[in-house]
Every structure is written in C-alpha cells, then in structure tokens.
Enzyme design. Structure first.
Site, PDB file in Angstrom:
ATOM      1  CB  CYS A 175      -0.907   0.020   1.227  1.00 28.15           C
ATOM      2  SG  CYS A 175      -2.130  -1.302   1.257  1.00 28.15           S
ATOM      3  CD  GLU A 178      -2.417   4.078   2.914  1.00 29.90           C
ATOM      4  OE1 GLU A 178      -3.631   4.300   3.042  1.00 29.90           O
ATOM      5  OE2 GLU A 178      -1.966   3.268   2.078  1.00 29.90           O
TER       6      GLU A 178
END
EC number: 3.5.4.5
Length: 138
Positions: free
Chosen positions: A55, A57
C-alpha cells in the site's frame, strides 16, 4: 488551506501517478510529515501474486524509516481517485499507529487534491494496540 496541506497534497498526488497498479488500475499515493518536518511519500505497488502488493501508506512509512531521523508521524495524507475517500486499510491503520499518536491527523484527497476526509488516527483505530502495550523488559 495551510502550507503544510498544500505540500502534502502536492507530494501525495504526484507520487500517486507513479504507482504500479496494473491489476487494480487504482493508483494511490501517500505523503507524511514527521514531527521534525521531514516529508516522505510512497505509492502502491501491486504484484502478480495479487494481493501481495504494498500500500502507498506502507511505502511512505518505509521511506521514513529508511531515512532515519524522527519516526513520529504528525500528519499523513492519502491520495486516491474519484469522489469516495480512499481511506487507509486496516493493515495500514495499524502501520500508521506504530509511528503515530492518537492525535495524528489522517487526511484523504482525490486526484485533484480536494480534501474528502480528515480525522484523527484514534477515530479510525480506537482502542488500538501499539508499542507501549508490549512488555519491553520481558
């Protein structure tokens, strides 16, 4: 909007376009600022062994850790596409939690940089488990 918002928005939306998303075709970017003002960005990277990708993040957090220095996230911004906010998944909420406080701001913008969502990490991950829950002396 503040200068910090504009800076994070510029980083998150720019890195979003560098995402490797041939399977979902859903590019995501993330940018975070640490307590000492450093900014780190990351994008989602998919994998043929779907869903074994990374991801956005997680990419931003990995860049922060690799750079050294402060490891305390003040604010993190996620940039997705479309009218629905691209909120951090459960795993990313926990990853953010590792390096944040309950008051850490989580912001979500669309591909045009429009703010779609803003809340504290505590609101997204209440009663969470973190490093302080582990007995480091054992």
């Amino acid at each position: 909007m503040t200068d910090l918002f504009a800076t994070l928005e510029a980083h998150a939306t720019a890195v979003r376009l560098k995402a490797y998303a041939p399977y979902s075709r859903f590019q995501v970017g993330a940018a975070l600022v640490t307590e000492d003002g450093q900014i780190f960005a990351g994008c989602n990277v998919e994998n043929a062994a779907y869903p074994e990708g990374t991801c956005a993040e997680a990419g931003a957090i990995a860049a922060m850790v690799a750079a050294g220095g402060s490891r305390k996230i003040q604010t993190i911004m996620v940039a997705g596409k479309g009218p629905a906010p691209c909120l951090p998944c459960g795993g990313c909420r926990q990853k953010i939690r590792e390096f944040a406080t309950p008051a850490t701001r989580v912001q979500v913008v669309n591909e045009e940089g429009q703010l779609l969502f803003e809340e504290t990490l505590h609101a997204l991950l209440p009663a969470s488990f973190g490093p302080e829950n582990l007995d480091q002396d054992a």
